[in-house]
Design an enzyme around this catalytic site. Structure first.
Site, PDB file in Angstrom:
ATOM      1  N   ASP A  11     -32.678  10.159   1.851  1.00 39.62           N
ATOM      2  CA  ASP A  11     -33.539   9.143   2.463  1.00 39.62           C
ATOM      3  C   ASP A  11     -33.088   7.748   2.037  1.00 39.62           C
ATOM      4  O   ASP A  11     -32.342   7.587   1.065  1.00 39.62           O
ATOM      5  CB  ASP A  11     -34.985   9.391   2.020  1.00 39.62           C
ATOM      6  CG  ASP A  11     -35.929   8.307   2.491  1.00 39.62           C
ATOM      7  OD1 ASP A  11     -35.977   8.032   3.697  1.00 39.62           O
ATOM      8  OD2 ASP A  11     -36.604   7.706   1.627  1.00 39.62           O
ATOM      9  N   ASP A  13     -35.261   4.026   2.314  1.00 36.92           N
ATOM     10  CA  ASP A  13     -36.242   3.177   1.626  1.00 36.92           C
ATOM     11  C   ASP A  13     -37.114   4.008   0.693  1.00 36.92           C
ATOM     12  O   ASP A  13     -37.728   4.990   1.098  1.00 36.92           O
ATOM     13  CB  ASP A  13     -37.111   2.439   2.648  1.00 36.92           C
ATOM     14  CG  ASP A  13     -37.793   1.220   2.056  1.00 36.92           C
ATOM     15  OD1 ASP A  13     -37.683   0.995   0.833  1.00 36.92           O
ATOM     16  OD2 ASP A  13     -38.429   0.473   2.814  1.00 36.92           O
ATOM     17  N   THR A  44     -32.256   8.424   8.257  1.00 37.22           N
ATOM     18  CA  THR A  44     -33.317   7.464   8.500  1.00 37.22           C
ATOM     19  C   THR A  44     -33.995   7.736   9.832  1.00 37.22           C
ATOM     20  O   THR A  44     -33.329   8.038  10.831  1.00 37.22           O
ATOM     21  CB  THR A  44     -32.795   6.021   8.469  1.00 37.22           C
ATOM     22  OG1 THR A  44     -33.860   5.126   8.846  1.00 37.22           O
ATOM     23  CG2 THR A  44     -31.623   5.806   9.414  1.00 37.22           C
ATOM     24  N   LYS A 183     -37.649  13.217  10.885  1.00 34.90           N
ATOM     25  CA  LYS A 183     -38.400  13.788   9.758  1.00 34.90           C
ATOM     26  C   LYS A 183     -39.901  13.581   9.975  1.00 34.90           C
ATOM     27  O   LYS A 183     -40.286  12.504  10.431  1.00 34.90           O
ATOM     28  CB  LYS A 183     -37.981  13.097   8.451  1.00 34.90           C
ATOM     29  CG  LYS A 183     -36.507  13.197   8.111  1.00 34.90           C
ATOM     30  CD  LYS A 183     -36.154  12.384   6.855  1.00 34.90           C
ATOM     31  CE  LYS A 183     -36.265  10.900   7.073  1.00 34.90           C
ATOM     32  NZ  LYS A 183     -35.858  10.089   5.908  1.00 34.90           N
ATOM     33  N   ASP A 208     -38.182  10.256  -1.398  1.00 31.21           N
ATOM     34  CA  ASP A 208     -39.310   9.788  -2.213  1.00 31.21           C
ATOM     35  C   ASP A 208     -40.659  10.104  -1.586  1.00 31.21           C
ATOM     36  O   ASP A 208     -41.688   9.928  -2.228  1.00 31.21           O
ATOM     37  CB  ASP A 208     -39.215   8.267  -2.405  1.00 31.21           C
ATOM     38  CG  ASP A 208     -39.510   7.524  -1.104  1.00 31.21           C
ATOM     39  OD1 ASP A 208     -40.526   6.822  -1.027  1.00 31.21           O
ATOM     40  OD2 ASP A 208     -38.724   7.669  -0.148  1.00 31.21           O
ATOM     41  N   ASN A 209     -40.644  10.539  -0.315  1.00 28.25           N
ATOM     42  CA  ASN A 209     -41.894  10.714   0.420  1.00 28.25           C
ATOM     43  C   ASN A 209     -42.087  12.190   0.761  1.00 28.25           C
ATOM     44  O   ASN A 209     -41.336  12.757   1.557  1.00 28.25           O
ATOM     45  CB  ASN A 209     -41.852   9.868   1.699  1.00 28.25           C
ATOM     46  CG  ASN A 209     -43.186   9.829   2.433  1.00 28.25           C
ATOM     47  OD1 ASN A 209     -43.959  10.779   2.392  1.00 28.25           O
ATOM     48  ND2 ASN A 209     -43.446   8.733   3.112  1.00 28.25           N
ATOM     49  N   THR A 212     -42.634  13.085   4.626  1.00 25.33           N
ATOM     50  CA  THR A 212     -41.539  13.006   5.594  1.00 25.33           C
ATOM     51  C   THR A 212     -40.300  13.726   5.065  1.00 25.33           C
ATOM     52  O   THR A 212     -39.897  14.757   5.593  1.00 25.33           O
ATOM     53  CB  THR A 212     -41.202  11.542   5.937  1.00 25.33           C
ATOM     54  OG1 THR A 212     -40.963  10.814   4.712  1.00 25.33           O
ATOM     55  CG2 THR A 212     -42.330  10.893   6.698  1.00 25.33           C
TER      56      THR A 212
END
Length: 256
Positions: A11, A13, A44, A183, A208-209, A212
């Site tokens: 990923d 951001d 992304t 995602k 990080d999420n 998603t």
């Protein structure tokens, strides 16, 4: 005990950077992958930019030597997906350059009257007329594809409408649900695996999420590495039933 993987899907951001803030561990992580010649793609859901623009931004602003071929956008995944359906060659697209260029590169033609597919993504200048064309085409039988379900995007002013909000307008006007590509749906990771010719167990999704990145891996049967440098927090993960395969505080902790 971590296993060795033949490829990494990563990923952006929250994982490789935070907004305009560099994450030094992330650039070191990318450098380690490159030093060991381990294939990777940065994934992304952003369809507004081309891979060239994404790669240039990472290289110029975040201390990573990223090439366009290392970038896989939801726009590229969408174009590859509709090509795989083989339902025709005409597309009506609501979206920006990154999406439209990906569609053209797959050999499609744009047609706003009788398309075989209607593809809807984030469009900075979306109008009622564009929604009208999309709605009428879907009502006539065009396949309805949504690039990604992200309802909002963070920027310096707050949370602004994302692709999912644009797609929702067409879903309401047609009373049809879009097929989503990005995602956390599996279509995007399946396309990434196909690009490398790998099986699910040979790659890992890094993000990080949970909602998603990690769910994309879980939905595709790919191992997941959650790094706590962005959206999801340890307290969030305590509440979920299906845990990430691995959880780390920093990418420096990970041995590629």
């Amino acid at each position: 005990m971590q296993k060795k993987y033949k490829a990494y899907f990563i990923d952006l951001d929250g994982t490789l950077y935070r907004g305009k803030e560099k994450i030094p561990a992330a650039s070191r992580f990318i450098a380690r992958l490159q030093a060991q010649n381990i294939p990777f793609l940065v994934l992304t859901n952003n369809t507004t930019q081309t891979p060239e623009v994404v790669a240039a931004n990472l290289t110029k602003n975040y201390d990573m030597q990223i090439k366009p071929e290392n970038v896989f956008t939801a726009g590229l995944a969408t174009a590859a997906y509709i090509r795989s359906l083989n339902l025709g060659n005409r597309v009506y697209a609501i979206g920006e350059l990154g999406l439209k260029q990906a569609i053209l590169n797959q050999g499609f033609q744009f047609d706003d009257l009788n398309p075989d597919y209607v593809v809807v993504g984030l469009d900075w200048d979306v109008t009622y007329r564009k929604f009208e064309k999309a709605t009428l085409a879907i009502q006539k039988g065009a396949k309805f594809i949504g690039t990604n379900a992200d309802t909002n995007l963070p920027n310096e002013r707050g949370l602004v409408p994302g692709a999912g909000s644009v797609i929702a307008f067409v879903e309401r006007s047609t009373q049809q649900k879009a097929t989503y590509v990005g995602k956390p749906q599996p279509i995007m990771l399946e396309a990434a695996l196909k690009q490398f010719g790998l099986r699910q167990e040979e790659a890992v999704m890094v993000g990080d999420n949970y909602n998603t990145d990690i769910l994309a891996g879980i939905n595709t049967g790919v191992d997941t590495l959650l790094v706590y440098t962005g959206y999801s927090k340890p307290a969030d993960i305590e509440k979920v039933i299906v845990k990430p395969t691995y959880e780390i505080q920093s990418l420096d902790e990970w041995d590629v």
